[in-house]
Enzyme design. Structure first.
Site, PDB file in Angstrom:
ATOM      1  N   TYR A 209       0.737  -1.166   0.009  1.00  0.00           N
ATOM      2  CA  TYR A 209      -0.003  -0.117  -0.037  1.00  0.00           C
ATOM      3  C   TYR A 209       0.987   1.207  -0.196  1.00  0.00           C
ATOM      4  CZ  TYR A 209      -4.274  -2.372  -0.428  1.00  0.00           C
ATOM      5  OH  TYR A 209      -5.343  -2.930  -0.811  1.00  0.00           O
ATOM      6  N   GLU A 251      -9.083  -7.093   3.456  1.00  0.00           N
ATOM      7  CA  GLU A 251      -8.394  -7.991   2.772  1.00  0.00           C
ATOM      8  C   GLU A 251      -7.796  -8.801   3.610  1.00  0.00           C
ATOM      9  OE1 GLU A 251      -5.869  -5.654   0.331  1.00  0.00           O
ATOM     10  OE2 GLU A 251      -7.544  -4.709  -0.665  1.00  0.00           O
TER      11      GLU A 251
END
Ligand code: HEM
Length: 259
Positions: A209, A251
């Site tokens: 990320y 997730e």
């Protein structure tokens, strides 16, 4: 390579596991469970790990060799026995002077920071029209930067969808939707869910990320030019981090249910 999972007990003498590559880094996951991960890193003399951040708390324990850790701008000498705690999101970089071996323990994934400041909400919302207008240019630029600076992520992407621009358009829509609903994430639940499933299918990991964040912010800055004031960039940095937290948590749930 993972040496063990939490189902089996395990002990080792770390010195026996150390293996230096001729150049670069040799890393081995010693133990991994749903929450934490312990790895052994062996860096050949002269290897640098450029500045980056982690979304998890981390502890480094040096076993042998010598080097330098720059943590949030401060230099720390790496010598045997040195123990360092690095909070999540603290920028750090490593330099191996001699062959250097250390263990890295990563904590559980931290819960997403709840919400962003009202100032960030206002600024991000005010940028929504320009984000909409330049959406595809921004996301095209973001992939260009990412594939250039982090070519290793290319293998996760369907390059045909890249070539025809479908992926750029999808990401642009997602970023614009977020900009307009940053204070009403509930209404983005279906979108987040769909993207999160796609991410899990393509093995997207929490530590990726910050890479996307850095490239997206650079792309916003490149495309918006003078409109990307420091205030706008700070707001988007905070907003991206909050969105990344939402995806990482969703997730993690999907990964855990699948395993
Ligand atoms: C907040 C950040 C992110 C947003 C808003 C985002 C958004 C999206 C969207 C909208 C899609 C398309 C989903 C679909 O096909 O329905 C997608 C797919 C994908 N994303 Fe992300 N993403 C983010 C972070 C990341 C990160 C960190 C990675 C790691 C490299 C990543 C890698 C991928 C991959 C590999 C796909 C599938 C692409 C393909 O099929 O070729 N994304 N993402």
């Amino acid at each position: 390579m993972t040496i063990t999972t939490p189902n089996n007990s395990f002990n080792a003498t770390l010195q026996d596991l150390i293996e230096y590559p001729a150049n670069g880094i040799n890393s081995t996951v010693l133990l991994k469970d749903n929450n934490s991960q312990y790895s052994l890193f062996c860096l050949a003399a002269g290897t640098n790990i450029d500045e980056h951040t982690s979304t998890r708390n981390a502890v480094i324990t040096v076993i042998e060799g010598s080097g330098n850790l720059n943590l949030e701008g401060k230099d720390i000498a790496l010598t045997p026995g040195v123990f360092i705690f690095m909070p999540a999101n603290a920028p750090h970089a490593v330099q191996a002077k001699e062959n250097l071996a250390f263990t890295l323990a990563l904590s559980e994934h931290l819960p997403a920071k709840k919400g962003v400041s009202q100032k960030t909400i206002d600024i991000v919302k005010s940028t929504a029209p320009v984000i909409k207008q330049h959406g595809k240019t921004i996301t095209t630029r973001m992939y260009e930067i990412m594939f250039d600076t982090h070519p290793e992520v290319k293998s996760q992407f369907d390059m045909a969808a890249q070539a025809n621009g479908t992926q750029h358009a999808k990401l642009a829509t997602a970023v614009y939707s977020y900009a307009t609903h940053i204070d009403d994430l509930e209404s983005l639940k279906a979108m987040v869910d769909k993207i999160a499933h796609r991410h899990v299918a393509t093995h997207v990991l929490p530590e990726q990320y910050p890479i996307v964040g850095e490239c997206l912010l650079k792309a916003i800055k490149d495309v918006l030019g003078d409109a990307a004031t420091e205030e706008v960039m700070t707001a988007w940095a905070e907003a991206y981090q909050a969105l990344a937290g939402v995806f990482i948590n969703r997730e993690q749930q999907i990964y855990q249910n699948a395993s």
